[in-house]
Design a protein around this motif. Sequence first.
Motif: not given
Length: 143
Positions: A5, A7, A35-36, A39, A126, A128-130, A134-135
Amino acid sequence: MFNLTKTFDSLDQLPDVASELLETFSEERFFAFFGKMGVGKTTLIRELCDQLGVNDNVCSPTFAIVNEYTTAKGDPVYHFDFYRLKNIDEAYDIGYEEYFYSGEYCFTEWTEKIEELLPPHYVRVEIKENNEIRTLIATVIDD
């Protein structure tokens, strides 16, 4: 089972992310990206290819479905983008098995469209974005 993992919030961090991904999963050759849109899947794959010694122009194979690159050692690297796939038969038409089971590096984008065709052993990546952070979560899948 290996897990990773990471970030990150900057493109400047991608070389470190790619290096750690390749080091953590040094025995693996099949990486399925999820991922979207937007991303950073293609951008990370470009960095992975760079670290593998690919000198070709690495870009999303959206229209070709698969791009084949060559490392400085002459080894192939396969990059798939299944975004435009209308049905699973199109994956059969390109001869996906030859690539997926070649033992060479394979990076797939929009993998959810062909998930039923994945080999029994691969790395699921995977992203992900927040809020611009990104993670990346990478896990070995061994069905």
